[in-house]
Design a protein around this motif. Structure first.
Motif, PDB file in Angstrom:
ATOM      1  N   SER A  27      42.348  41.516  49.934  1.00 30.54           N
ATOM      2  CA  SER A  27      41.895  40.120  50.028  1.00 30.54           C
ATOM      3  C   SER A  27      40.579  40.029  50.786  1.00 30.54           C
ATOM      4  O   SER A  27      39.680  39.262  50.407  1.00 30.54           O
ATOM      5  CB  SER A  27      42.963  39.264  50.724  1.00 30.54           C
ATOM      6  N   LEU A  28      40.437  40.797  51.850  1.00 34.54           N
ATOM      7  CA  LEU A  28      39.214  40.772  52.640  1.00 34.54           C
ATOM      8  C   LEU A  28      38.040  41.298  51.820  1.00 34.54           C
ATOM      9  O   LEU A  28      36.933  40.751  51.880  1.00 34.54           O
ATOM     10  CB  LEU A  28      39.388  41.600  53.912  1.00 34.54           C
ATOM     11  N   ALA A  29      38.267  42.341  51.038  1.00 33.90           N
ATOM     12  CA  ALA A  29      37.208  42.865  50.181  1.00 33.90           C
ATOM     13  C   ALA A  29      36.820  41.844  49.112  1.00 33.90           C
ATOM     14  O   ALA A  29      35.644  41.685  48.775  1.00 33.90           O
ATOM     15  CB  ALA A  29      37.655  44.173  49.525  1.00 33.90           C
ATOM     16  N   GLY A  30      37.818  41.121  48.570  1.00 33.40           N
ATOM     17  CA  GLY A  30      37.530  40.070  47.600  1.00 33.40           C
ATOM     18  C   GLY A  30      36.702  38.960  48.209  1.00 33.40           C
ATOM     19  O   GLY A  30      35.769  38.435  47.579  1.00 33.40           O
ATOM     20  N   LEU A  31      37.013  38.590  49.445  1.00 30.34           N
ATOM     21  CA  LEU A  31      36.241  37.572  50.148  1.00 30.34           C
ATOM     22  C   LEU A  31      34.801  38.038  50.364  1.00 30.34           C
ATOM     23  O   LEU A  31      33.867  37.229  50.316  1.00 30.34           O
ATOM     24  CB  LEU A  31      36.889  37.247  51.492  1.00 30.34           C
ATOM     25  N   ALA A  32      34.615  39.346  50.593  1.00 33.27           N
ATOM     26  CA  ALA A  32      33.264  39.881  50.796  1.00 33.27           C
ATOM     27  C   ALA A  32      32.375  39.575  49.602  1.00 33.27           C
ATOM     28  O   ALA A  32      31.221  39.162  49.755  1.00 33.27           O
ATOM     29  CB  ALA A  32      33.325  41.386  51.032  1.00 33.27           C
ATOM     30  N   ILE A  33      32.911  39.751  48.404  1.00 34.16           N
ATOM     31  CA  ILE A  33      32.119  39.501  47.195  1.00 34.16           C
ATOM     32  C   ILE A  33      31.932  38.004  46.972  1.00 34.16           C
ATOM     33  O   ILE A  33      30.806  37.531  46.758  1.00 34.16           O
ATOM     34  CB  ILE A  33      32.803  40.140  45.979  1.00 34.16           C
ATOM     35  N   ALA A  34      33.019  37.238  47.025  1.00 36.61           N
ATOM     36  CA  ALA A  34      32.942  35.806  46.724  1.00 36.61           C
ATOM     37  C   ALA A  34      32.074  35.063  47.729  1.00 36.61           C
ATOM     38  O   ALA A  34      31.264  34.205  47.351  1.00 36.61           O
ATOM     39  CB  ALA A  34      34.345  35.205  46.709  1.00 36.61           C
ATOM     40  N   SER A  35      32.218  35.381  49.005  1.00 31.99           N
ATOM     41  CA  SER A  35      31.423  34.686  50.014  1.00 31.99           C
ATOM     42  C   SER A  35      29.948  35.046  49.902  1.00 31.99           C
ATOM     43  O   SER A  35      29.076  34.216  50.186  1.00 31.99           O
ATOM     44  CB  SER A  35      31.936  35.007  51.423  1.00 31.99           C
ATOM     45  N   THR A  36      29.669  36.271  49.459  1.00 29.01           N
ATOM     46  CA  THR A  36      28.277  36.660  49.233  1.00 29.01           C
ATOM     47  C   THR A  36      27.656  35.791  48.145  1.00 29.01           C
ATOM     48  O   THR A  36      26.510  35.352  48.261  1.00 29.01           O
ATOM     49  CB  THR A  36      28.180  38.143  48.842  1.00 29.01           C
ATOM     50  N   VAL A  37      28.413  35.528  47.091  1.00 34.31           N
ATOM     51  CA  VAL A  37      27.924  34.685  45.995  1.00 34.31           C
ATOM     52  C   VAL A  37      27.678  33.264  46.482  1.00 34.31           C
ATOM     53  O   VAL A  37      26.614  32.673  46.245  1.00 34.31           O
ATOM     54  CB  VAL A  37      28.917  34.690  44.822  1.00 34.31           C
ATOM     55  N   VAL A  38      28.667  32.695  47.197  1.00 37.27           N
ATOM     56  CA  VAL A  38      28.530  31.318  47.683  1.00 37.27           C
ATOM     57  C   VAL A  38      27.377  31.217  48.673  1.00 37.27           C
ATOM     58  O   VAL A  38      26.545  30.295  48.599  1.00 37.27           O
ATOM     59  CB  VAL A  38      29.843  30.834  48.333  1.00 37.27           C
ATOM     60  N   GLN A  39      27.297  32.156  49.596  1.00 38.65           N
ATOM     61  CA  GLN A  39      26.224  32.128  50.589  1.00 38.65           C
ATOM     62  C   GLN A  39      24.856  32.293  49.933  1.00 38.65           C
ATOM     63  O   GLN A  39      23.868  31.727  50.398  1.00 38.65           O
ATOM     64  CB  GLN A  39      26.436  33.233  51.628  1.00 38.65           C
ATOM     65  N   VAL A  79      31.511  37.998  39.527  1.00 43.10           N
ATOM     66  CA  VAL A  79      32.238  38.962  40.352  1.00 43.10           C
ATOM     67  C   VAL A  79      32.215  40.343  39.704  1.00 43.10           C
ATOM     68  O   VAL A  79      32.048  41.367  40.380  1.00 43.10           O
ATOM     69  CB  VAL A  79      33.686  38.483  40.579  1.00 43.10           C
ATOM     70  N   GLY A  80      32.371  40.388  38.378  1.00 48.02           N
ATOM     71  CA  GLY A  80      32.375  41.665  37.678  1.00 48.02           C
ATOM     72  C   GLY A  80      31.095  42.447  37.853  1.00 48.02           C
ATOM     73  O   GLY A  80      31.095  43.689  37.780  1.00 48.02           O
ATOM     74  N   ALA A  81      29.984  41.743  38.092  1.00 47.73           N
ATOM     75  CA  ALA A  81      28.698  42.416  38.265  1.00 47.73           C
ATOM     76  C   ALA A  81      28.674  43.310  39.504  1.00 47.73           C
ATOM     77  O   ALA A  81      27.856  44.231  39.599  1.00 47.73           O
ATOM     78  CB  ALA A  81      27.582  41.384  38.351  1.00 47.73           C
ATOM     79  N   PHE A  82      29.574  43.050  40.460  1.00 49.51           N
ATOM     80  CA  PHE A  82      29.634  43.869  41.673  1.00 49.51           C
ATOM     81  C   PHE A  82      30.425  45.157  41.449  1.00 49.51           C
ATOM     82  O   PHE A  82      30.420  46.036  42.304  1.00 49.51           O
ATOM     83  CB  PHE A  82      30.268  43.070  42.819  1.00 49.51           C
ATOM     84  N   GLY A  83      31.142  45.238  40.342  1.00 45.86           N
ATOM     85  CA  GLY A  83      31.907  46.437  40.027  1.00 45.86           C
ATOM     86  C   GLY A  83      33.110  46.687  40.914  1.00 45.86           C
ATOM     87  O   GLY A  83      33.385  47.846  41.263  1.00 45.86           O
ATOM     88  N   PRO A  84      33.885  45.649  41.289  1.00 45.28           N
ATOM     89  CA  PRO A  84      35.044  45.874  42.163  1.00 45.28           C
ATOM     90  C   PRO A  84      36.244  46.402  41.382  1.00 45.28           C
ATOM     91  O   PRO A  84      36.252  46.411  40.143  1.00 45.28           O
ATOM     92  CB  PRO A  84      35.328  44.468  42.694  1.00 45.28           C
ATOM     93  N   THR A  85      37.277  46.825  42.090  1.00 44.49           N
ATOM     94  CA  THR A  85      38.541  47.163  41.436  1.00 44.49           C
ATOM     95  C   THR A  85      39.161  45.880  40.892  1.00 44.49           C
ATOM     96  O   THR A  85      38.777  44.767  41.282  1.00 44.49           O
ATOM     97  CB  THR A  85      39.516  47.809  42.430  1.00 44.49           C
ATOM     98  N   ASP A  86      40.149  46.015  39.994  1.00 44.41           N
ATOM     99  CA  ASP A  86      40.776  44.834  39.395  1.00 44.41           C
ATOM    100  C   ASP A  86      41.410  43.936  40.458  1.00 44.41           C
ATOM    101  O   ASP A  86      41.309  42.708  40.395  1.00 44.41           O
ATOM    102  CB  ASP A  86      41.834  45.261  38.380  1.00 44.41           C
ATOM    103  N   ALA A  87      42.067  44.558  41.437  1.00 45.62           N
ATOM    104  CA  ALA A  87      42.747  43.767  42.466  1.00 45.62           C
ATOM    105  C   ALA A  87      41.752  43.004  43.332  1.00 45.62           C
ATOM    106  O   ALA A  87      41.939  41.818  43.614  1.00 45.62           O
ATOM    107  CB  ALA A  87      43.601  44.685  43.341  1.00 45.62           C
TER     108      ALA A  87
END
Length: 438
Positions: A44-56, A115-123
């Motif tokens: 969840s924390l890793a997911g927040l890292a990507i999403a918050s980067t986009v919003v910020q 989000v997919g552009a960052f290349g994260p794992t599915d989870a």
């Protein structure tokens, strides 16, 4: 020993102290999300890292709504044109509404692709998309808060934004705890709580600006010429901000390649930097307001003198931030995550960030002064130069798989490059343009 403050110092701190509290409260909203989500798990924390980067990034690109409006309103106030100041302010608010609506649609509709552009794992990707979709409706409110705050700062009213933003933070933390844990909504609950808090802050601050505009008999409806002028004036600042956000995006992409643990630690490091940036930026806000007002009044000598004083206070603030972060570094990681691997990676990054703070103090002050002077074109070109310095450094970290601490050492090089470009400009007279228009 007694600290002596002259009249100019007192004027700087009259603006900087409430600005400090208001500025710190904004990244503390993200810090609350990070701490609450962090205890849901590393994914969840890793997911927040990507999403918050986009919003910020979306919101950060529009920081000109606050900075440019502060400078424009301040120039009109310095020239004795209060009605013109409010017309400029309302134009900024309407521009914020338009841009915010468009950004919200893009973020919500394109969440999976972004989000997919960052290349994260599915989870990790699933968590990031969930946060981004629910955070999107709050983006217009965030931009209105920026614009309205800029208007009030230009009017030398720092107390109102302070009270409103602190109230929004209290509401945000309460809602996040209830929605994430009480209602069991997980990471989506953190986004929903932040969105509700931002909508409330926008309604209050926007209403205050409308009231003040009516008192000065300035139009509250959108005036096409004013909105176009505000947008045109913000183009250079958008480029300047884009280079800063691009650096953060590059860092996040590199951190993603280092694995979920490094990405989670990077998110916490970014959160800490956000708090420090906004804290040190308090004197820069004073620089924007005072520079705009003094140049609007034609006072070049006063502008020079205030700039020298603010540089000194910027260095002192940076040293204080450095010492404070070094003291807190052994304990800070545990506040955000119980994962020992993430904590270990984070400590090295925090030490590098701490050492960088005195340089940051100079950078933020001069950045604010030049924004207040309306010197956006130079800041845009300087931003492109510094990004050209940083990108190869970040790429080298990725190529060598050097680790998270070296990624933040590259960030230190980025800040040094910014300081050089700003100091060189401040030593010239090209930015000292007087009057109500730049």
């Amino acid at each position: 020993m007694r600290l002596h403050l002259d009249a100019r110092d007192r004027e700087i701190f009259r603006i900087a102290v409430p600005a400090f509290a208001a500025l710190v409260s904004e990244p503390l909203m993200l810090a609350a999300d990070t701490a609450i989500v962090g205890h849901l798990g590393t994914t969840s924390l890793a997911g927040l890292a990507i999403a918050s980067t986009v919003v910020q990034t979306l919101v950060g690109l529009c920081v000109f709504l606050a900075y440019g409006t502060t400078a424009s309103v301040g120039r009109h106030i310095g020239a004795g044109d209060t009605r013109g100041a409010m017309l400029s302010g309302m134009s900024g608010v309407w521009l914020a509404i338009g841009i915010g609506a468009a950004a919200a649609v893009v973020a919500a509709a394109g969440a999976s692709m972004i989000v997919g552009a960052f290349g994260p794992t599915d989870a990790v990707g699933s968590e990031a998309v969930s946060y981004l979709v629910w955070a999107a409706p709050g983006i217009p409110a965030m931009l209105v808060v920026l614009a309205a705050t800029g208007v009030l700062r230009g009017m030398q009213d720092l107390r109102t934004p302070l009270v409103v933003v602190i109230a929004a933070n209290v509401v945000n933390v309460a809602l996040n705890l209830v929605l994430v844990y009480g209602a069991g909504l997980g990471i989506a609950g953190a986004a929903i709580g932040t969105t509700i808090a931002q909508l409330g802050a926008a309604a209050v601050l926007g209403g205050i600006v409308v009231r003040d505009a009516r008192r000065q008999h300035a139009p509250v409806r959108p005036v096409r010429a004013g909105v176009v002028e505000a947008a045109h004036a913000g183009v250079a600042l958008v480029v300047r901000t884009l280079t800063l956000r691009a650096a953060l995006l590059i860092a996040t992409v590199v951190a993603t390649t280092l694995g979920p643990d490094a990405l989670a630690a990077h998110q916490v490091a970014v959160t800490v930097v956000s708090v420090l940036v906004f804290a040190l930026d308090a004197i820069a806000i004073a620089g924007q307001a005072l520079t705009g007002r003094s140049l609007g009044a034609g006072d070049i000598a006063g502008t020079r003198a205030a700039t020298r004083r603010m540089i000194g206070w910027g260095i002192a603030s940076g040293l204080l931030a450095c010492v404070g972060l070094l003291v807190l570094t052994p304990w800070l990681p545990g506040f955000f995550t119980p994962d020992p691997r993430v904590q270990s990676l984070l400590i090295g990054a925090l030490v590098v960030i701490a050492v960088t703070q005195p340089v940051s103090g100079i950078v933020f002050v001069l950045d604010g002064v030049l924004i207040g002077a309306g010197d956006g074109t130079y800041l845009a070109w300087a931003g492109l130069v510094t990004l050209a310095v940083y990108a190869p450094l970040a790429w080298l970290v990725w190529w060598l798989d050097a680790g998270l601490a070296w990624l933040w050492i590259a960030y230190a090089g980025f800040m040094l490059a910014r300081m050089v470009t700003l100091v060189l400009r401040e030593r010239t007279d090209a930015w000292l343009v007087t009057g109500t228009a730049r």
